[in-house]
Scaffold this motif. Structure first.
Motif, PDB file in Angstrom:
ATOM      1  N   SER A   6     -55.897   3.237  16.426  1.00 43.75           N
ATOM      2  CA  SER A   6     -55.714   3.769  15.369  1.00 43.75           C
ATOM      3  C   SER A   6     -56.274   2.718  13.864  1.00 43.75           C
ATOM      4  O   SER A   6     -56.143   2.995  12.632  1.00 43.75           O
ATOM      5  CB  SER A   6     -53.806   3.802  14.789  1.00 43.75           C
ATOM      6  N   LYS A   9     -61.955   2.956  12.951  1.00 41.64           N
ATOM      7  CA  LYS A   9     -62.342   3.552  12.477  1.00 41.64           C
ATOM      8  C   LYS A   9     -63.731   3.940  13.486  1.00 41.64           C
ATOM      9  O   LYS A   9     -64.254   5.229  13.089  1.00 41.64           O
ATOM     10  CB  LYS A   9     -63.289   3.545  10.797  1.00 41.64           C
ATOM     11  N   LEU A 106     -61.422  10.390  19.748  1.00 41.17           N
ATOM     12  CA  LEU A 106     -61.753  11.170  19.238  1.00 41.17           C
ATOM     13  C   LEU A 106     -60.584  12.589  19.126  1.00 41.17           C
ATOM     14  O   LEU A 106     -60.629  12.428  17.796  1.00 41.17           O
ATOM     15  CB  LEU A 106     -62.415  12.419  19.773  1.00 41.17           C
ATOM     16  N   ALA A 107     -59.411  12.045  19.229  1.00 42.06           N
ATOM     17  CA  ALA A 107     -58.340  12.839  19.168  1.00 42.06           C
ATOM     18  C   ALA A 107     -57.356  12.086  17.684  1.00 42.06           C
ATOM     19  O   ALA A 107     -56.779  12.967  16.981  1.00 42.06           O
ATOM     20  CB  ALA A 107     -56.887  13.205  20.254  1.00 42.06           C
ATOM     21  N   GLN A 108     -57.770  11.550  17.757  1.00 41.25           N
ATOM     22  CA  GLN A 108     -57.122  10.432  16.687  1.00 41.25           C
ATOM     23  C   GLN A 108     -57.834  10.424  15.635  1.00 41.25           C
ATOM     24  O   GLN A 108     -58.264   9.459  14.149  1.00 41.25           O
ATOM     25  CB  GLN A 108     -57.153   8.935  16.897  1.00 41.25           C
ATOM     26  N   GLN A 109     -59.139  10.570  15.748  1.00 43.68           N
ATOM     27  CA  GLN A 109     -60.481  11.259  15.012  1.00 43.68           C
ATOM     28  C   GLN A 109     -60.819   9.341  14.576  1.00 43.68           C
ATOM     29  O   GLN A 109     -61.396   8.791  13.290  1.00 43.68           O
ATOM     30  CB  GLN A 109     -59.694  12.027  13.221  1.00 43.68           C
ATOM     31  N   ILE A 110     -61.060   8.955  15.132  1.00 44.35           N
ATOM     32  CA  ILE A 110     -61.628   7.137  15.874  1.00 44.35           C
ATOM     33  C   ILE A 110     -63.169   8.061  16.202  1.00 44.35           C
ATOM     34  O   ILE A 110     -63.753   8.512  17.063  1.00 44.35           O
ATOM     35  CB  ILE A 110     -60.892   6.778  16.647  1.00 44.35           C
ATOM     36  N   GLU A 111     -64.590   6.997  15.574  1.00 37.31           N
ATOM     37  CA  GLU A 111     -65.375   7.423  15.348  1.00 37.31           C
ATOM     38  C   GLU A 111     -65.968   6.648  17.017  1.00 37.31           C
ATOM     39  O   GLU A 111     -65.912   5.854  16.889  1.00 37.31           O
ATOM     40  CB  GLU A 111     -66.646   7.377  14.366  1.00 37.31           C
TER      41      GLU A 111
END
Length: 125
Positions: A6, A9, A106-111
């Motif tokens: 987390s 980025k 990806l589920a954690q919206q990390i590129e």
């Protein structure tokens, strides 16, 4: 140790032997090269591709095609074999743990990105 993603980025990966086994790609390409060189002779194609795979494992990639040419007295230009190697398309399976890792990122919206120093045409396949 568990990574705390987390705080990131973006996470960058390499391709070969990080996301999948490089030999999966190479051995598929060596099979295509063997088929090309053998001109329809299945036994000869198998011999060529087996030589390439075994030689890669035992001696590495340095001068691999030169060793093939010398052993079988071939007249095929190395550039022709390199072209086949670089344009081979095959289905590659990600390592299961890498597949899970990427899905989690990806589920954690990390590129997620891939950075590699390989041949552009080959890496796009």
């Amino acid at each position: 140790m568990r990574v705390q993603w987390s705080k990131y980025k973006l996470v960058i990966f390499d391709l070969d032997n990080t996301l999948y086994r490089e030999t999966d790609y190479l051995f598929a390409a060596y099979e295509r090269i063997g088929n090309h060189l053998a001109g329809g002779n299945h036994a000869r194609a198998m011999e060529y591709s087996h030589f390439l795979c075994r030689s890669f494992v035992e001696e590495g990639r340095k001068e691999l095609f030169q060793r093939l040419i010398a052993k079988y007295e071939l007249v095929t230009p190395i550039d022709e074999m390199l072209s086949i190697l670089r344009q081979t398309e095959c289905s590659l399976e990600l390592y299961p743990q890498m597949k899970q890792c990427i899905a989690s990122l990806l589920a954690q919206q990390i590129e997620v990105a891939v950075l590699t120093n390989g041949q552009v045409v080959q890496q796009k396949q």
